[in-house]
Design an enzyme around this catalytic site. Structure first.
Site, short mmCIF file in Angstrom:
data_model
loop_
_atom_site.label_atom_id
_atom_site.label_comp_id
_atom_site.label_asym_id
_atom_site.label_seq_id
_atom_site.Cartn_x
_atom_site.Cartn_y
_atom_site.Cartn_z
N GLU A 110 0.85 -1.23 -0.11
CA GLU A 110 0.14 0.06 0.02
C GLU A 110 0.81 1.16 -0.16
OE1 GLU A 110 -2.66 1.47 -0.32
OE2 GLU A 110 -4.55 -0.14 0.07
N ASN A 167 -5.79 4.68 7.88
CA ASN A 167 -5.71 3.93 6.80
C ASN A 167 -4.70 4.73 5.90
OD1 ASN A 167 -5.72 1.42 5.12
ND2 ASN A 167 -7.32 2.21 4.12
N ASP A 214 -14.86 -7.69 18.66
CA ASP A 214 -15.67 -8.93 19.18
C ASP A 214 -16.16 -9.80 17.96
OD1 ASP A 214 -17.44 -7.33 18.89
OD2 ASP A 214 -18.41 -7.70 20.56
N ASN A 272 -9.98 5.80 2.00
CA ASN A 272 -8.90 5.36 1.16
C ASN A 272 -8.32 6.66 0.52
OD1 ASN A 272 -7.50 2.60 0.86
ND2 ASN A 272 -9.77 1.94 0.68
N ASP A 301 -9.73 1.93 -4.69
CA ASP A 301 -9.06 1.84 -3.57
C ASP A 301 -8.09 3.21 -3.39
OD1 ASP A 301 -7.07 0.91 -1.22
OD2 ASP A 301 -7.15 -0.91 -1.99
#
Length: 304
Positions: free
Chosen positions: A16, A102, A122, A154, A209
């Site tokens: 990335e 991110n 969880d 993104n 993306d």
């Protein structure tokens, strides 16, 4: 146009965040899952790496004063490459949601913009919808929240006239735009630019993306699960062309090289089946696209 492998099998999990360092003529990129940062010189083919000892790494950009700004887990920190030391700048709190930074980039004024993506602590692996946010870190180190109810933050890019900010929340399958005020660092008038759900090839193009922009103002979007980088006109929303990458999980892209006429593309073997890995043996490689006939813009750095 030519597509080649620049660096083979360098990111074993999730490549990335490519960023071209113009002053050093090097390519920065990372493995999100391994929390490993890479710096590669295409002239000497020297590759350096640095593991940062966290569970995930979102993005990295150079700082004008030296070092790098990195988003790791829920923190934004300054990194000294030589020592590997990180100094905390900001940290966001998260209750019940494993919210992590991110993708991130700097705007034309030198602010750092980054968003989060969230998964419930969880639950089984997957994204929790509309639990994340889009932030900016100004040059004084102040963190500002701009948009909430984000799912997977993104790609980002800014128009050449500095009046528009382009943005991707991958789960919406859209490229969006905001009016952007370079002085105040505020955004407004959120709107669709490209809706992947309405494209003729919507069933095969994948999910938007990472993203970059060329000097003509066209957007180049890495299409995850599509094996391509698609070029769009943000005015009409039409797809102008596409570059096929022999690894369907294409994650991000940036322009680099001395003339900014080389497109670097990262890929991710992450969660790929054994069958898929056999079909696409170059997964985890960084690809280089040349002879596109277009050029990119120099990447902004953090001025804090």
């Amino acid at each position: 146009m030519s597509v080649s492998v620049a660096i083979r099998h360098v990111t074993p999990e999730l490549g990335e965040g490519p960023h071209w360092e113009d002053d050093k003529q090097t390519l920065l990129f990372l493995d999100h899952v391994k929390c490993e940062l890479f710096r590669w010189c295409p002239v000497t083919e020297e590759l350096k790496s640095l593991k940062l000892g966290r569970s995930c790494l979102g993005a990295v950009v150079p700082c004008r004063k030296g070092g790098y700004l990195v988003g790791m887990e829920r923190t934004l920190s300054h990194l000294d490459w030589d020592s590997g030391t990180t100094t905390l700048i900001q940290e966001i709190q998260s209750v019940g949601i494993n919210d992590t930074f991110n993708d991130g980039k700097c705007d034309p004024a030198g602010r750092y913009w980054t968003g989060t993506m969230g998964a419930r602590v969880d639950r089984a692996p997957g994204f929790e919808l509309e639990t994340s946010s889009l932030y900016s870190l100004d040059t004084t180190g102040k963190l500002v929240k701009h948009v909430d109810k984000i799912s997977v933050s993104n790609g980002m890019a800014w128009s050449k006239d500095h009046q528009t900010m382009f943005y991707i929340d991958s789960m919406l399958s859209k490229v969006e735009a905001f009016d952007y005020d370079i002085v105040s660092g505020t955004i407004s008038d959120r709107r669709d630019v490209v809706n992947f759900n309405l494209l003729p090839d919507k069933d095969t193009i994948g999910v938007p993306d990472g993203m970059t922009i060329d000097t003509d103002g066209h957007l180049w979007v890495a299409c995850y699960n599509g094996g391509k980088v698609a070029c769009f006109d943000p005015v009409t929303g039409k797809k102008l062309r596409e570059v096929l990458i022999p690894a369907p999980r294409t994650t991000s892209c940036c322009f680099g090289g001395k003339n900014f006429d080389e497109l670097y593309v990262t890929t991710a073997p992450y969660l790929a089946s054994e069958e898929e890995l056999q079909l696409y043996p170059m997964y985890g490689s960084v690809f280089k696209v040349t002879a596109l006939g277009v050029r990119g813009q120099p990447a902004n750095v953090y001025l804090g």
